[in-house]
Scaffold this motif. Structure first.
Motif, PDB file in Angstrom:
ATOM      1  N   HIS A  39       0.882  -1.175   0.000  1.00 46.97           N
ATOM      2  CA  HIS A  39       0.000   0.000   0.000  1.00 46.97           C
ATOM      3  C   HIS A  39       0.910   1.214   0.000  1.00 46.97           C
ATOM      4  O   HIS A  39       1.756   1.366   0.889  1.00 46.97           O
ATOM      5  N   THR A  62       4.689   3.905   2.786  1.00 44.08           N
ATOM      6  CA  THR A  62       4.488   2.548   2.285  1.00 44.08           C
ATOM      7  C   THR A  62       4.273   1.561   3.427  1.00 44.08           C
ATOM      8  O   THR A  62       4.980   1.589   4.423  1.00 44.08           O
ATOM      9  N   ALA A  63       3.285   0.669   3.234  1.00 42.25           N
ATOM     10  CA  ALA A  63       3.072  -0.472   4.115  1.00 42.25           C
ATOM     11  C   ALA A  63       3.256  -1.723   3.264  1.00 42.25           C
ATOM     12  O   ALA A  63       2.649  -1.839   2.188  1.00 42.25           O
ATOM     13  N   ARG A  64       4.096  -2.658   3.716  1.00 40.89           N
ATOM     14  CA  ARG A  64       4.395  -3.883   2.958  1.00 40.89           C
ATOM     15  C   ARG A  64       4.042  -5.109   3.785  1.00 40.89           C
ATOM     16  O   ARG A  64       4.441  -5.212   4.937  1.00 40.89           O
ATOM     17  N   ASP A  67       1.048  -7.759   7.893  1.00 40.48           N
ATOM     18  CA  ASP A  67       1.163  -7.155   9.230  1.00 40.48           C
ATOM     19  C   ASP A  67       1.167  -5.629   9.141  1.00 40.48           C
ATOM     20  O   ASP A  67       0.448  -4.957   9.890  1.00 40.48           O
ATOM     21  N   GLU A  68       1.954  -5.077   8.222  1.00 42.21           N
ATOM     22  CA  GLU A  68       1.998  -3.622   8.071  1.00 42.21           C
ATOM     23  C   GLU A  68       0.694  -3.090   7.506  1.00 42.21           C
ATOM     24  O   GLU A  68       0.235  -2.006   7.903  1.00 42.21           O
ATOM     25  N   LEU A  69       0.082  -3.831   6.583  1.00 38.05           N
ATOM     26  CA  LEU A  69      -1.206  -3.407   6.024  1.00 38.05           C
ATOM     27  C   LEU A  69      -2.278  -3.377   7.107  1.00 38.05           C
ATOM     28  O   LEU A  69      -3.048  -2.413   7.204  1.00 38.05           O
ATOM     29  N   GLU A  70      -2.315  -4.412   7.935  1.00 37.03           N
ATOM     30  CA  GLU A  70      -3.296  -4.460   9.010  1.00 37.03           C
ATOM     31  C   GLU A  70      -3.067  -3.307   9.985  1.00 37.03           C
ATOM     32  O   GLU A  70      -4.019  -2.659  10.446  1.00 37.03           O
ATOM     33  N   ALA A  71      -1.821  -3.005  10.305  1.00 46.81           N
ATOM     34  CA  ALA A  71      -1.512  -1.890  11.197  1.00 46.81           C
ATOM     35  C   ALA A  71      -1.946  -0.560  10.575  1.00 46.81           C
ATOM     36  O   ALA A  71      -2.485   0.312  11.269  1.00 46.81           O
ATOM     37  N   ARG A  72      -1.728  -0.401   9.297  1.00 48.11           N
ATOM     38  CA  ARG A  72      -2.130   0.830   8.586  1.00 48.11           C
ATOM     39  C   ARG A  72      -3.642   1.003   8.643  1.00 48.11           C
ATOM     40  O   ARG A  72      -4.153   2.080   8.958  1.00 48.11           O
ATOM     41  N   ARG A  75      -4.834   1.752  12.254  1.00 56.08           N
ATOM     42  CA  ARG A  75      -4.532   3.133  12.672  1.00 56.08           C
ATOM     43  C   ARG A  75      -5.517   4.113  12.050  1.00 56.08           C
ATOM     44  O   ARG A  75      -6.012   5.022  12.721  1.00 56.08           O
TER      45      ARG A  75
END
Length: 141
Positions: A39, A62-64, A67-72, A75
């Motif tokens: 993202h 950027t979220a990769r 795990d990072e997408l879910e955190a994005r 938030r």
């Protein structure tokens, strides 16, 4: 390449940002994005100006990966939706698919009045399973 229902993808995309249950949201993220999905968010204008001031030509956030997408997503939900002030929705009849690319517009809506207060343009590519592999978000467009 699977058949892509662009309107359905846009509706599911908007819904994931509104999901209040963390477990359901995590599942929705993994259903929507590929495990190695990315993202990329065009930052707000003030961040772009500051980045340029210190020597970055065109910054991106950027979220990769899931795990990072879910955190994005979590938030954004906490900041905009969990307060009860806003909800997100796909703008009606804006989604278009061409091969593995889908574009659509989304809207930020005031819960109390239904007034559209913002939104943006989404440009995504999907993999052979129909999940998002690359997601480019342009708020305010």
């Amino acid at each position: 390449m699977p058949h892509i229902d662009a309107q359905d993808l846009a509706a599911r995309y908007a819904a994931v940002w509104n999901e209040p249950d963390p477990d359901q949201r995590r599942k929705a993220v993994s259903d929507l994005w590929a495990p190695d999905g990315v993202h990329v968010l065009q930052p707000p204008q003030e961040m772009i100006e500051e980045a340029r001031r210190i020597g970055f030509a065109q910054p991106a956030l950027t979220a990769r990966g899931l795990d990072e997408l879910e955190a994005r997503v979590a938030r954004a939900h906490e900041e905009f939706v969990a307060t009860g002030e806003y909800t997100f929705r796909a703008a009606p009849d804006t989604a278009v698919a061409l091969e593995d690319v889908v574009t659509f517009r989304w809207q930020t809506v005031l819960v109390a009045s239904g007034e559209v207060t913002g939104g943006g343009l989404e440009f995504v590519t999907v993999d052979e399973d129909g999940r998002i592999s690359r997601d480019y978000q342009f708020p305010g467009r």
